[in-house]
Design an enzyme around this catalytic site. Structure first.
Site, PDB file in Angstrom:
ATOM      1  N   LYS A 160       0.782  -1.348  -0.165  1.00  7.34           N
ATOM      2  CA  LYS A 160       0.089  -0.121  -0.067  1.00  7.34           C
ATOM      3  C   LYS A 160       0.961   1.166  -0.202  1.00  7.34           C
ATOM      4  O   LYS A 160       1.998   1.408   0.611  1.00  7.34           O
ATOM      5  CB  LYS A 160      -0.868  -0.025   1.206  1.00  7.34           C
ATOM      6  CG  LYS A 160      -2.137   1.098   1.376  1.00  7.34           C
ATOM      7  CD  LYS A 160      -2.784   0.964   2.415  1.00  7.34           C
ATOM      8  CE  LYS A 160      -4.070   2.188   2.449  1.00  7.34           C
ATOM      9  NZ  LYS A 160      -4.710   1.826   3.832  1.00  7.34           N
TER      10      LYS A 160
ATOM     11  N   SER B 104      -9.602   2.308   3.093  1.00  5.95           N
ATOM     12  CA  SER B 104      -8.902   2.949   2.034  1.00  5.95           C
ATOM     13  C   SER B 104      -7.888   2.182   1.205  1.00  5.95           C
ATOM     14  O   SER B 104      -7.191   2.585   0.425  1.00  5.95           O
ATOM     15  CB  SER B 104      -8.161   3.859   3.073  1.00  5.95           C
ATOM     16  OG  SER B 104      -7.183   3.480   3.722  1.00  5.95           O
TER      17      SER B 104
ATOM     18  N   SER C 226      -9.834  -0.487   7.110  1.00  7.25           N
ATOM     19  CA  SER C 226      -9.278  -0.170   5.797  1.00  7.25           C
ATOM     20  C   SER C 226      -8.350  -1.558   5.270  1.00  7.25           C
ATOM     21  O   SER C 226      -8.286  -1.431   4.179  1.00  7.25           O
ATOM     22  CB  SER C 226      -8.276   0.995   5.845  1.00  7.25           C
ATOM     23  OG  SER C 226      -9.006   2.235   6.118  1.00  7.25           O
TER      24      SER C 226
END
Length: 508
Positions: free
Chosen positions: A81, A156, A180
């Site tokens: 990420k 997210s 998330s």
């Protein structure tokens, strides 16, 4: 468009590497080819490092040829990420304000990936500074759900979940501040784990909310998540919040759970996390999964956690407060974007800062900075931030009482399946409600996992079941999660995830 090299689990790939049936270069190239073929439709990645990944893969093959594999996963590629610092690779946090920033160091978890020999395919898309539940708030465009390209992949960390669901990567790292990792896992049919707070280092994670953020695995199976957790977890002296204790044997727990035997395990169904407000198909699949746990020998009890009803409100005071403090560092003076105001011949530092933040931050980030600054302001601190901290204590006490009655707690991970892109962009409160079941774990620091629980009958989209365990008892999640996974696969006749839908959509 897929091959066995891209559809196999990470554990299967590791076994093939150890047996000499394939090479890391072959594996890595196959996933790079898959990314090239599909990411125009999915947009899971912000940056693909083909050259670097292949260099790391060649080094892995050389180690294995010498009989010196660095870990069980040596040579299995991974995605990261874009909120985690990666030396020599851009780290943007999905924001224009960090566009082009290349860190001079690695986050501890990234360093551990490299030490374990996992080639890093690239950086995945995310809501700007991890603020969002849909990955629509990225400054670089939304990620799409491989199950239906017109729907969101969660947020997210939608980029990491979509990359794994699309067979672009067998493993990925995400971060979980209010759900998330787990919520994207639920809506993409993947496994997402939020470890115990402090169980995985946060050093090098660009912080949104220091007391809530946690790095964790995103995979297609529970065993794969355990293998990745074992690589990145453990004490880190560079992180003051890191737990100074070993990672529980999560791999052994996952392997034990795969037998499907849960005799003697007490499972608590949280009354406040289900029922009204949850999509009927989501609730139906959850109830069916609980029945499977009963059939496997688990004792199921209902537990009440009344403070959970206030978790969402408390979170949206505490998280913006910490975020507003953290994002104050982006002042246009030290690093990142710098914008000069129009029509000002000799702008002051304040004017440059104002222009830069206006251009560099998106609407959702600005909204949360304003909320947090207000909650921390003189005259309101006790009324808002202070009260939210008291609610946080009540939530922790509810967890303590619940775990006195049950070994693990269960609930739906998300109240709905993936909604359509743009459907909730103009309604922040509706967007925030997607995290209603996942937020309590972050407020209390307990670990959680989302495991695919089937497809909702209304729309044939994935549903996730969430398991929660006491602090530092992450192994319980893996045992029960692996058991449920095995039971559900028997019911479905095979894994939930297949590449057919994505390949058809890309072909169109």
């Amino acid at each position: 468009m897929t091959t066995p090299l891209t559809t196999s689990t990470a554990a299967e790939l590791a076994r093939a590497l150890a047996a000499g049936e394939t090479t890391s270069v072959e594996l890595t190239q196959a996933h790079l080819d898959r990314i090239e073929a599909t990411d125009g439709a999915v947009h899971a990645f912000l940056h693909v490092d083909a050259e670097g990944a292949l260099d790391q893969a060649r080094a892995s093959d050389e180690r294995r040829a010498r009989g010196e594999a660095a870990s069980d996963l040596d040579g299995v590629p991974v995605a990261v990420k874009d909120v985690l610092a990666t030396e020599g690779l851009p780290t943007t946090c999905g924001s224009r304000i960090l566009e082009g920033w290349v860190p001079p160091y690695d986050a501890t978890v990234v360093r551990r990936l490299k030490e374990a020999g996992l080639p890093i395919l690239g950086k995945t898309n995310m809501d700007e500074f991890a603020m969002g539940s849909s990955t629509e708030h990225s400054a670089y465009g939304p990620t799409r759900n491989p199950w239906d390209l017109e729907r969101i992949p969660g947020g997210s960390g939608g980029g990491s979940a979509a990359a794994v669901a699309a067979y672009q990567a067998p493993l990925a790292l995400g971060t979980d501040t209010g759900g998330s990792i787990r919520q994207p896992g639920a809506v993409t049919g993947t496994v997402g784990v939020k470890p115990t707070y402090g169980g995985v280092s946060r050093y090098g994670l660009v912080a949104m909310a220091n007391s809530l953020d946690q790095v964790g695995p995103v995979t297609r199976t529970v065993l794969d998540a355990a293998l990745l957790h074992q690589v990145v977890g453990g004490h880190d002296p560079l992180d003051s919040t890191s737990l100074d204790q070993p990672v529980p044997d999560v791999v052994a727990a996952a392997r034990q759970g795969a037998s499907g035997d849960l005799a003697g395990v007490r499972v608590g169904v949280v009354t406040e996390l289900g029922g009204e407000g949850y999509q009927p198909g989501v609730q139906q699949r959850f109830d069916e999964a609980v029945e499977l746990l009963v059939g496997a020998g688990a004792e199921v009890v209902r537990v009440g956690c009344p403070s959970f009803t206030h978790a969402l409100a408390a979170y949206y005071l505490l998280m913006p407060s910490e975020a507003s403090s953290n994002l104050a560092r982006f002042d246009a003076m030290r690093y990142g974007l710098r914008v000069l105001p129009d029509g000002v011949e000799a702008p002051s530092a304040e004017e440059v800062m104002r222009a830069t933040r206006d251009a560099g931050f998106g609407d959702e980030v600005k909204r949360r900075i304003i909320l947090g600054t207000y909650a921390l302001s003189s005259g309101y601190y006790d009324a808002y931030y202070g009260q939210a901290q008291k609610v946080r204590t009540l939530i922790q006490r509810d967890f303590d009482r619940a775990f006195a009655q049950a070994d693990v707690l269960v609930s739906p991970t998300s109240p709905t399946t993936a909604f359509r892109l743009g459907e909730k962009l103009d309604d922040p409160l509706a967007m925030y409600l997607n995290d209603v079941a996942t937020i309590p774990a972050n407020l209390a620091g307990v670990p959680g996992i989302s495991v695919p629980a089937g497809l909702a009958p209304e729309d044939d989209l994935p549903v996730g079941l969430q398991l929660l365990a006491p602090i530092a008892a992450d192994d319980r999640l893996y045992r029960v999660g692996a058991a449920l996974e095995a039971l559900l696969e028997q019911q479905w006749g095979g894994p939930l995830l297949t590449a057919d839908k994505l390949d058809e959509a890309v072909a169109r």
